[in-house]
Write a protein that holds these residues in place. Structure first.
Motif, PDB file in Angstrom:
ATOM      1  N   CYS A 253      19.332  -2.146  -9.526  1.00 42.62           N
ATOM      2  CA  CYS A 253      19.096  -2.946  -8.323  1.00 42.62           C
ATOM      3  C   CYS A 253      17.844  -2.447  -7.601  1.00 42.62           C
ATOM      4  CB  CYS A 253      20.319  -2.878  -7.397  1.00 42.62           C
ATOM      5  SG  CYS A 253      20.070  -3.754  -5.842  1.00 42.62           S
TER       6      CYS A 253
ATOM      7  N   THR B 242      19.291  -1.227  -3.807  1.00 38.22           N
ATOM      8  CA  THR B 242      20.205  -0.083  -3.685  1.00 38.22           C
ATOM      9  C   THR B 242      19.908   1.029  -4.692  1.00 38.22           C
ATOM     10  OG1 THR B 242      21.820  -0.977  -5.259  1.00 38.22           O
ATOM     11  CG2 THR B 242      22.074  -1.628  -2.936  1.00 38.22           C
TER      12      THR B 242
ATOM     13  N   GLU C 169      29.859   2.447 -12.770  1.00 36.14           N
ATOM     14  CA  GLU C 169      29.617   3.017 -11.442  1.00 36.14           C
ATOM     15  C   GLU C 169      28.903   4.378 -11.512  1.00 36.14           C
ATOM     16  OE1 GLU C 169      30.348   0.954  -8.954  1.00 36.14           O
ATOM     17  OE2 GLU C 169      31.214  -0.383 -10.434  1.00 36.14           O
TER      18      GLU C 169
ATOM     19  N   GLU D  47      26.079  -6.464  -4.029  1.00 35.40           N
ATOM     20  CA  GLU D  47      26.030  -5.770  -2.740  1.00 35.40           C
ATOM     21  C   GLU D  47      24.718  -6.047  -2.011  1.00 35.40           C
ATOM     22  OE1 GLU D  47      25.879  -1.081  -1.251  1.00 35.40           O
ATOM     23  OE2 GLU D  47      26.432  -1.530  -3.316  1.00 35.40           O
ATOM     24  N   ALA D  48      23.598  -5.903  -2.724  1.00 34.22           N
ATOM     25  CA  ALA D  48      22.292  -6.134  -2.128  1.00 34.22           C
ATOM     26  C   ALA D  48      22.095  -7.616  -1.785  1.00 34.22           C
ATOM     27  CB  ALA D  48      21.184  -5.673  -3.064  1.00 34.22           C
ATOM     28  N   LYS D  49      22.588  -8.485  -2.643  1.00 32.72           N
ATOM     29  CA  LYS D  49      22.489  -9.921  -2.421  1.00 32.72           C
ATOM     30  C   LYS D  49      23.236 -10.317  -1.143  1.00 32.72           C
ATOM     31  CE  LYS D  49      21.301 -13.798  -4.721  1.00 32.72           C
ATOM     32  NZ  LYS D  49      19.935 -14.184  -4.569  1.00 32.72           N
ATOM     33  N   ASN D  50      24.413  -9.738  -0.956  1.00 30.21           N
ATOM     34  CA  ASN D  50      25.204 -10.014   0.252  1.00 30.21           C
ATOM     35  C   ASN D  50      24.526  -9.494   1.505  1.00 30.21           C
ATOM     36  OD1 ASN D  50      27.161 -11.347  -1.204  1.00 30.21           O
ATOM     37  ND2 ASN D  50      28.471  -9.560  -1.414  1.00 30.21           N
ATOM     38  N   MET D  51      23.791  -8.388   1.395  1.00 30.37           N
ATOM     39  CA  MET D  51      23.086  -7.817   2.561  1.00 30.37           C
ATOM     40  C   MET D  51      21.969  -8.767   3.016  1.00 30.37           C
ATOM     41  SD  MET D  51      22.843  -3.679   2.014  1.00 30.37           S
ATOM     42  CE  MET D  51      21.773  -3.729   0.598  1.00 30.37           C
TER      43      MET D  51
ATOM     44  N   LYS E 120      21.228   1.214  -7.465  1.00 30.07           N
ATOM     45  CA  LYS E 120      22.430   1.368  -8.285  1.00 30.07           C
ATOM     46  C   LYS E 120      22.371   0.419  -9.474  1.00 30.07           C
ATOM     47  CE  LYS E 120      25.344   2.440  -4.274  1.00 30.07           C
ATOM     48  NZ  LYS E 120      26.420   1.914  -3.415  1.00 30.07           N
TER      49      LYS E 120
ATOM     50  N   LYS F  56      26.193  -4.582 -12.165  1.00 27.41           N
ATOM     51  CA  LYS F  56      27.332  -4.718 -13.078  1.00 27.41           C
ATOM     52  C   LYS F  56      26.964  -5.532 -14.319  1.00 27.41           C
ATOM     53  CE  LYS F  56      31.284  -4.387  -9.874  1.00 27.41           C
ATOM     54  NZ  LYS F  56      30.991  -3.106  -9.456  1.00 27.41           N
TER      55      LYS F  56
ATOM     56  N   SER G 249      21.895  -6.277  -7.049  1.00 22.83           N
ATOM     57  CA  SER G 249      23.345  -6.196  -7.223  1.00 22.83           C
ATOM     58  C   SER G 249      23.983  -7.184  -6.252  1.00 22.83           C
ATOM     59  CB  SER G 249      23.828  -4.776  -6.919  1.00 22.83           C
ATOM     60  OG  SER G 249      23.549  -4.464  -5.561  1.00 22.83           O
TER      61      SER G 249
END
Length: 126
Positions: A97, A100, A3, A120-124, A102, A105, A118
């Protein structure tokens, strides 16, 4: 730990590179098999059977070749994506990513080493 980091270490990048090189080798072998199967023009010995059966056989063979061509296209894209990941390793941007900024993982990259997003980005996107 992941992180707070902004990018992966050279040792981590080397580890990813080895994973990717193995995947490329496997993918290229799979691609050769796919291509050889749709370039193989064997007629399965149906020359002396009824015309109806031969028509079914040819239709089935055409569909099979088309699906193999689609598989080959997808496999070529996968190989291209893996090679692009190697370029990102070389220029030390691998694992970041593209949405983002970031770090993706490590677990995700081990499963999908050509990932550029990431979770997170995939879910967005959905």
């Amino acid at each position: 730990m992941t992180e707070n980091k902004e990018k992966y270490t050279d040792a981590e990048l080397q580890e990813f590179k080895e994973i990717i090189l193995k995947k490329i080798e496997r993918a290229e072998e799979d691609l050769r098999l796919i291509k050889s199967s749709y370039k193989n023009d064997s007629n399965n010995g149906t020359d002396d059977t009824s015309p109806t059966f031969k028509a079914f056989e040819e239709g089935s063979e055409t569909m099979s070749k088309e699906s193999n061509v689609q598989l080959a296209i997808r496999q070529e894209k996968f190989i291209r994506d893996l090679k692009n990941a190697l370029l990102r390793i070389e220029n030390k941007t691998y694992g970041i990513c593209r949405v983002t900024g970031k770090l993706i993982k490590k677990e995700r990259l081990k499963l999908v080493p050509h990932a550029t997003l990431s979770i997170e980005a995939k879910n967005m996107q959905q």
